[in-house]
Design a protein around this motif. Structure first.
Motif, PDB file in Angstrom:
ATOM      1  N   LYS A 129      -0.177  -2.163   2.424  1.00 51.37           N
ATOM      2  CA  LYS A 129       0.383  -1.574   1.209  1.00 51.37           C
ATOM      3  C   LYS A 129       1.674  -0.826   1.542  1.00 51.37           C
ATOM      4  O   LYS A 129       1.779  -0.175   2.585  1.00 51.37           O
ATOM      5  CB  LYS A 129      -0.617  -0.602   0.565  1.00 51.37           C
ATOM      6  CG  LYS A 129      -1.780  -1.295  -0.148  1.00 51.37           C
ATOM      7  CD  LYS A 129      -2.755  -0.282  -0.711  1.00 51.37           C
ATOM      8  CE  LYS A 129      -2.171   0.460  -1.900  1.00 51.37           C
ATOM      9  NZ  LYS A 129      -2.067  -0.380  -3.111  1.00 51.37           N
TER      10      LYS A 129
ATOM     11  N   LEU B 157      -5.049  -1.246   3.446  1.00 53.12           N
ATOM     12  CA  LEU B 157      -4.245  -0.022   3.426  1.00 53.12           C
ATOM     13  C   LEU B 157      -2.968  -0.159   4.252  1.00 53.12           C
ATOM     14  O   LEU B 157      -1.912   0.333   3.855  1.00 53.12           O
ATOM     15  CB  LEU B 157      -5.069   1.156   3.954  1.00 53.12           C
ATOM     16  CG  LEU B 157      -6.168   1.705   3.030  1.00 53.12           C
ATOM     17  CD1 LEU B 157      -6.991   2.762   3.757  1.00 53.12           C
ATOM     18  CD2 LEU B 157      -5.571   2.286   1.749  1.00 53.12           C
TER      19      LEU B 157
ATOM     20  N   CYS C 256       0.495   4.380   0.055  1.00 49.18           N
ATOM     21  CA  CYS C 256      -0.924   4.681  -0.143  1.00 49.18           C
ATOM     22  C   CYS C 256      -1.071   6.092  -0.698  1.00 49.18           C
ATOM     23  O   CYS C 256      -0.310   6.997  -0.335  1.00 49.18           O
ATOM     24  CB  CYS C 256      -1.697   4.582   1.180  1.00 49.18           C
ATOM     25  SG  CYS C 256      -1.840   2.916   1.820  1.00 49.18           S
TER      26      CYS C 256
ATOM     27  N   GLU D  12      -6.734   6.843  -2.531  1.00 51.33           N
ATOM     28  CA  GLU D  12      -7.094   5.602  -1.832  1.00 51.33           C
ATOM     29  C   GLU D  12      -7.680   5.898  -0.456  1.00 51.33           C
ATOM     30  O   GLU D  12      -8.694   5.314  -0.062  1.00 51.33           O
ATOM     31  CB  GLU D  12      -5.867   4.695  -1.710  1.00 51.33           C
ATOM     32  CG  GLU D  12      -5.463   4.061  -3.026  1.00 51.33           C
ATOM     33  CD  GLU D  12      -4.169   3.273  -2.916  1.00 51.33           C
ATOM     34  OE1 GLU D  12      -4.031   2.253  -3.625  1.00 51.33           O
ATOM     35  OE2 GLU D  12      -3.276   3.692  -2.138  1.00 51.33           O
TER      36      GLU D  12
END
Length: 371
Positions: free
Chosen positions: A70, A67, A73, A77
């Motif tokens: 990324k 996470l 998000c 998610e």
């Protein structure tokens, strides 16, 4: 808009304050508890450290790293990770609850049955706070994390000292851990506006797990490496021997956690934002490694040199057997920043496969040493 340099500076500043204030508070509280309690008490707690460390690794499952790295998000998610963590934590706690008599039998310490079952609640508590912490890390908001760490350490420490004075013995350490994690959970939920929605996405899970599974494997191996000493010392030597070792390790962690840990926590999300700019990423990474290694080298060399007077003055002569452990740990940790930060850059680049291979090799090299 805040520049990357300013974000990094603010992040490092508050993360360092967090480490110094949080670990400093814990260190002072640990000194007081070490003077009040017998070394064997710390050794008994150390016997079950590996079980909680492995459980926490399973709960995270590499999703935190997935996470954080990324670029964006979604709510789905976050909620998927939240409910997965909660489900895994409940399963792991049940397994620990059932396995408690076997753990106590292995270490030949009957009181570990109740200790394991009570401390096991920390696994569930931690699972409820992971996403909130991830959101703060992604925002490079270490100011709130500093406040949370300091308040929880201070309040739980004062309660633990009171319990130790009142004759609670080993349970003062158990309640210390439990109360601290409850406070961290409560404060994270109060300071974070995010709340889970009732949703679970198989696609989001699959995407995060494809990367996180390798991080999970890596983390499990690392956890085993870091805690096998506890198992061996606890099983074949006295609880006091393990107590001396854990105390030396905590002294050593003051340096390694505050310096390398600060760099790692801040620069992973920072470098993740420039992962598509190779030259800029390389330049910033080199600066991080040089600075971290230089400061860590000097600090650990100094720690090894003053280990004897430091231990005797702070926690008393009953802990003198921990001095050679502390000196050895300080010397062996000198290259820790290079190892840690290189693994960090591999995470940024998404090369969790290489990280896993490296950790497997390290574990294979460790086995003959342990034997």
């Amino acid at each position: 808009m805040t520049s990357l340099k300013q974000k990094s500076f603010n992040g490092v500043t508050w993360s360092f304050v967090d480490s110094v204030a949080g670990s400093g508070t814990s260190f002072i509280i640990g000194i007081i508890l070490a003077r009040l309690l017998d070394p064997s008490v710390f050794g008994i707690i150390g016997m079950v450290a590996i079980f909680f460390a492995i459980s926490r690794t399973f709960i995270d499952s590499g999703f935190s790293v997935g996470l954080i790295r990324k670029v964006k998000c979604t709510e789905i998610e976050y909620s998927t990770v939240f409910f997965f963590n909660l489900g895994i934590s409940l399963i792991l706690y049940l397994l620990l609850f059932v396995a408690a008599p076997g753990i106590a039998g292995f270490f030949k310490e009957a009181q570990l049955i109740n200790i394991t079952r009570v401390m096991g609640l920390v696994i569930i508590i931690d699972s409820l706070a992971i996403v909130q912490r991830i959101i703060l890390i992604r925002a490079i908001d270490f100011k709130k994390q500093t406040l949370i760490s300091l308040v929880s350490s201070l309040i739980s420490g004062i309660i633990a000292i009171y319990l130790a004075f009142s004759g609670f013995g080993i349970w003062s350490l158990v309640y210390h851990v439990l109360i601290k994690q409850i406070l961290i959970l409560a404060l994270l939920w109060i300071m974070s506006h995010w709340r889970p929605v009732v949703a679970f996405s198989k696609d989001a899970f699959r995407d995060l797990f494809s990367f996180g599974s390798k991080i999970l494997g890596t983390s499990l191996i690392t956890t085993l490496q870091n805690n096998l000493y506890y198992v061996i010392i606890g099983r074949f030597f006295t609880p006091a021997s393990l107590g001396f070792y854990t105390r030396a390790e905590q002294f050593n962690a003051i340096v390694t956690t505050n310096i390398t840990g600060t760099m790692e926590r801040v620069f992973f999300p920072v470098l993740a934002t420039i992962q598509e700019e190779p030259e800029r990423l390389k330049t910033n990474f080199k600066k991080t490694v040089r600075t971290s290694f230089f400061v860590t080298f000097l600090s650990l060399a100094f720690l090894a040199a003053v280990a004897e007077p430091l231990v005797i003055i702070l926690i008393g002569e009953k802990w003198t057997q921990s001095i050679p452990y502390l000196q050895l740990l300080a010397v062996s940790s000198i290259f820790y920043p290079i190892n840690s930060l290189n693994l960090n850059i591999l995470k940024v680049k998404g090369r969790s496969d290489l990280i896993l291979k490296l950790q497997v090799i390290k574990l294979l090299l460790l086995i003959p040493v342990l034997l």
